[in-house]
Design an enzyme around this catalytic site. Structure first.
Site, PDB file in Angstrom:
ATOM      1  CG  ASN A 147      18.824  45.151   7.817  1.00 23.81           C
ATOM      2  OD1 ASN A 147      19.373  44.532   6.917  1.00 23.81           O
ATOM      3  ND2 ASN A 147      19.401  45.387   8.979  1.00 23.81           N
ATOM      4  NE  ARG A 285      28.938  46.040   8.308  1.00 31.20           N
ATOM      5  CZ  ARG A 285      27.603  46.070   8.289  1.00 31.20           C
ATOM      6  NH1 ARG A 285      26.961  47.133   7.841  1.00 31.20           N
ATOM      7  NH2 ARG A 285      26.910  45.053   8.759  1.00 31.20           N
ATOM      8  CD  GLN A 314      29.111  51.318  12.741  1.00 30.25           C
ATOM      9  OE1 GLN A 314      28.993  51.661  11.589  1.00 30.25           O
ATOM     10  NE2 GLN A 314      28.208  50.547  13.302  1.00 30.25           N
ATOM     11  CG  HIS A 333      25.197  51.090  11.348  1.00 29.15           C
ATOM     12  ND1 HIS A 333      26.132  50.089  11.300  1.00 29.15           N
ATOM     13  CD2 HIS A 333      24.267  50.739  10.439  1.00 29.15           C
ATOM     14  CE1 HIS A 333      25.779  49.180  10.414  1.00 29.15           C
ATOM     15  NE2 HIS A 333      24.631  49.553   9.898  1.00 29.15           N
TER      16      HIS A 333
HETATM   17  P1  NDP Z   1      23.702  40.793  -0.680  1.00 30.82           P
HETATM   18  O1  NDP Z   1      24.538  39.623  -0.305  1.00 30.82           O
HETATM   19  O2  NDP Z   1      22.356  40.559  -1.251  1.00 30.82           O
HETATM   20  O3  NDP Z   1      24.486  41.701  -1.725  1.00 30.82           O
HETATM   21  C1  NDP Z   1      25.846  41.941  -1.674  1.00 30.82           C
HETATM   22  C2  NDP Z   1      26.349  42.040  -3.090  1.00 30.82           C
HETATM   23  O4  NDP Z   1      27.715  42.493  -3.081  1.00 30.82           O
HETATM   24  C3  NDP Z   1      26.325  40.671  -3.779  1.00 30.82           C
HETATM   25  O5  NDP Z   1      25.684  40.806  -5.026  1.00 30.82           O
HETATM   26  C4  NDP Z   1      27.810  40.373  -3.917  1.00 30.82           C
HETATM   27  O6  NDP Z   1      28.152  39.666  -5.058  1.00 30.82           O
HETATM   28  C5  NDP Z   1      28.392  41.747  -4.057  1.00 30.82           C
HETATM   29  N1  NDP Z   1      29.841  41.736  -3.841  1.00 30.82           N
HETATM   30  C6  NDP Z   1      30.555  41.083  -2.894  1.00 30.82           C
HETATM   31  N2  NDP Z   1      31.852  41.333  -3.050  1.00 30.82           N
HETATM   32  C7  NDP Z   1      31.977  42.155  -4.121  1.00 30.82           C
HETATM   33  C8  NDP Z   1      33.079  42.750  -4.766  1.00 30.82           C
HETATM   34  N3  NDP Z   1      34.333  42.533  -4.341  1.00 30.82           N
HETATM   35  N4  NDP Z   1      32.839  43.543  -5.839  1.00 30.82           N
HETATM   36  C9  NDP Z   1      31.580  43.753  -6.286  1.00 30.82           C
HETATM   37  N5  NDP Z   1      30.481  43.194  -5.705  1.00 30.82           N
HETATM   38  C10 NDP Z   1      30.685  42.406  -4.624  1.00 30.82           C
HETATM   39  O7  NDP Z   1      23.592  41.691   0.618  1.00 30.82           O
HETATM   40  P2  NDP Z   1      22.684  42.977   0.868  1.00 30.82           P
HETATM   41  O8  NDP Z   1      22.528  43.702  -0.412  1.00 30.82           O
HETATM   42  O9  NDP Z   1      21.488  42.613   1.634  1.00 30.82           O
HETATM   43  O10 NDP Z   1      23.658  43.773   1.858  1.00 30.82           O
HETATM   44  C11 NDP Z   1      24.932  44.221   1.422  1.00 30.82           C
HETATM   45  C12 NDP Z   1      25.731  44.782   2.576  1.00 30.82           C
HETATM   46  O11 NDP Z   1      25.118  45.962   3.056  1.00 30.82           O
HETATM   47  C13 NDP Z   1      25.804  43.874   3.806  1.00 30.82           C
HETATM   48  O12 NDP Z   1      26.792  42.882   3.676  1.00 30.82           O
HETATM   49  C14 NDP Z   1      26.118  44.845   4.892  1.00 30.82           C
HETATM   50  O13 NDP Z   1      27.514  45.070   4.988  1.00 30.82           O
HETATM   51  C15 NDP Z   1      25.447  46.129   4.413  1.00 30.82           C
HETATM   52  N6  NDP Z   1      24.221  46.399   5.185  1.00 30.82           N
HETATM   53  C16 NDP Z   1      24.138  47.573   5.883  1.00 30.82           C
HETATM   54  C17 NDP Z   1      23.035  47.828   6.669  1.00 30.82           C
HETATM   55  C18 NDP Z   1      22.887  49.124   7.405  1.00 30.82           C
HETATM   56  O14 NDP Z   1      22.114  49.204   8.353  1.00 30.82           O
HETATM   57  N7  NDP Z   1      23.576  50.175   7.007  1.00 30.82           N
HETATM   58  C19 NDP Z   1      21.960  46.840   6.831  1.00 30.82           C
HETATM   59  C20 NDP Z   1      22.087  45.717   5.943  1.00 30.82           C
HETATM   60  C21 NDP Z   1      23.209  45.493   5.189  1.00 30.82           C
HETATM   61  P3  NDP Z   1      27.786  38.127  -5.340  1.00 30.82           P
HETATM   62  O15 NDP Z   1      26.845  37.665  -4.286  1.00 30.82           O
HETATM   63  O16 NDP Z   1      27.190  38.247  -6.700  1.00 30.82           O
HETATM   64  O17 NDP Z   1      29.089  37.432  -5.269  1.00 30.82           O
END
Ligand code: NDP
Length: 399
Positions: A147, A285, A314, A333
């Site tokens: 998603n 989140r 939630q 959400h």
């Molecule tokens: P990804 O894993 O593709 O992207 C998350 C990114 O955040 C990665 O590039 C990661 O870095 C980066 N990251 C992690 N920790 C840090 C930090 N401390 N500082 C800066 N960057 C950081 O996941 P998605 O993009 O698919 O999803 C992200 C989040 O969105 C999910 O974990 C979830 O919590 C939320 N979400 C919400 C939804 C909703 O319905 N509202 C649905 C789907 C997701 P790297 O991997 O480079 O270490």
């Protein structure tokens, strides 16, 4: 026989829908970058059906019961007398959606000696105490990418909604007014603004790609830097910290997982470093932001607007300040549980279960915890630890 305990959100108040607004949803094969969509051997639902609520059962009952497994589905997830807590002690697999999370705290994991697998039907496994899961040797898996694009569309919608003052203008129409000056006294063009994402993974980069045609300047911060070719393609500026990014951005969108490094990252101190009148959009989140700091910043004008669909806990208690703070555009959400997204994550859960029961490896990109450590996508994007603290407050919603 394996007991599968599945927590899903309630059915619509008017009952499970007999028909839908559209007859089909587009058929996609691959995500950008080449990852395939979920590939279960078969599915027992029609894509486009409501699968994420109790009666939808993620389309799993026929598949599980045909193999002699037991499926318990409930929305009653919070508090010691909840169905979830009563059914947990002999469950081997728990399935939960972030939209209506079954918080798997250390205490609950301790009450479930048979629990081996926690599946997130969606993305974001912060509702599981990952440290406790690591220590127990559990597997935690989610349906990576299912998603991400859904959410990125929601982010673009919310940025435009805030900057252009959409929701208050809509409300004037519903109230029977024609109050143009009231509507436009907080309305701007996005064109020319600086937009930055904290986290440039699947959602963050999809937001950047979608916003590029709006002639904004793009910024990001992340633990790992994007490939130089992607930075050039998007003409996006990297900042080593969130603090450096927020100082220059008019709009900030949060797209990291919630883990100990990001918990309460947007507190009074960081929000004070944002430009006065910045917009903050958080579909990642709720707990990445300090709840009261956001409400304060909207009241004193440091933030011009806040939108998102994620809260903590939630469901949010009825008196959660984000329901009533000024200049917000919150929804429950929902961004990652459009009917389109549900078809993908229900198929992804089915794929994970097929692998589990057949003893085949779960795709690496779906793993968050395995073998006593962060694994797969979890090893890349999370840090170990627990961010479920305070989740018991979700029980207050019922009262
Ligand atoms: P990804 O894993 O593709 O992207 C998350 C990114 O955040 C990665 O590039 C990661 O870095 C980066 N990251 C992690 N920790 C840090 C930090 N401390 N500082 C800066 N960057 C950081 O996941 P998605 O993009 O698919 O999803 C992200 C989040 O969105 C999910 O974990 C979830 O919590 C939320 N979400 C919400 C939804 C909703 O319905 N509202 C649905 C789907 C997701 P790297 O991997 O480079 O270490």
């Amino acid at each position: 026989m394996t007991k599968v305990l599945c927590v899903l959100y309630d059915d619509p108040v008017e009952g499970y829908p007999p028909t839908y607004a559209r007859d089909d949803i587009p058929k996609l094969e691959r995500y950008l970058g080449g990852q395939t969509l979920p590939t279960p051997k078969r599915i027992d639902f029609k894509p486009g059906q409501l699968l994420g609520c109790v009666s939808g059962e993620l389309g799993l009952r026929k598949f599980l019961e045909a193999q002699g497994h037991a499926l318990v589905v409930t929305a009653d997830k919070d508090g010691p007398n909840s169905v979830f807590e009563r059914e947990l002690p002999d469950a081997e697999i728990v399935i939960s959606q972030p939209f209506w999370p079954a918080y798997l705290t250390k205490e609950r994991i301790a009450k479930a000696p048979k629990l081996k697998l926690a599946i997130t039907a969606g993305i974001g496994s912060d509702h599981v105490d990952l440290q406790a899961a690591i220590e127990r040797g559990m597997t935690v898996a989610e349906v990576t990418y299912c998603n991400s694009i859904s959410v990125s569309e929601h982010v673009v919608m919310m940025i435009l909604g805030l900057v252009r003052n959409y929701l208050p203008s809509y409300e004037w129409v519903v109230k029977g007014g024609w109050n143009i000056a009231d509507c436009v006294s907080r309305s701007y063009d996005l064109e020319g603004m600086a937009v930055g994402t904290v986290g440039a993974g699947r959602i963050g980069t999809a937001v950047l790609r979608r916003l590029k045609p709006f002639d904004v300047t793009l910024h990001y911060t992340d633990r790992h830097r994007l490939a130089p070719s992607v930075e050039q393609e998007l003409n996006v500026t990297f900042h080593p910290t969130a603090e450096a990014l927020v100082r220059v951005c008019d709009v900030v969108t949060l797209n990291t997982p919630l883990h100990p490094e990001t918990e309460h990252l947007f507190n009074d101190a960081l929000i004070a470093k944002m430009k006065r009148g910045a917009y903050l959009v958080n579909t990642a989140r709720g707990k990445i932001c300090d709840r009261d700091a956001v409400a304060r910043a909207l009241k004193n004008g440091q933030l011009a607007g806040y939108a998102g669909d994620v809260w903590f806990p939630q469901p949010a208690p009825k008196d959660h300040p984000w329901r009533t703070m000024p200049h917000h555009g919150m929804t429950p959400h929902v961004s990652g549980t459009s009917l389109s997204a549900q078809a993908r994550y229900a198929a992804g859960v089915r794929e994970i279960l097929e692998c589990w029961f057949e003893g085949r490896p779960i795709r690496d990109e779906y793993l968050i915890v395995a073998g006593g450590e962060l694994a797969g996508a979890g090893a890349h994007s999370y840090s170990a630890g627990d961010v479920t603290g305070g989740s018991e407050e979700a029980a207050r919603f019922k009262k």
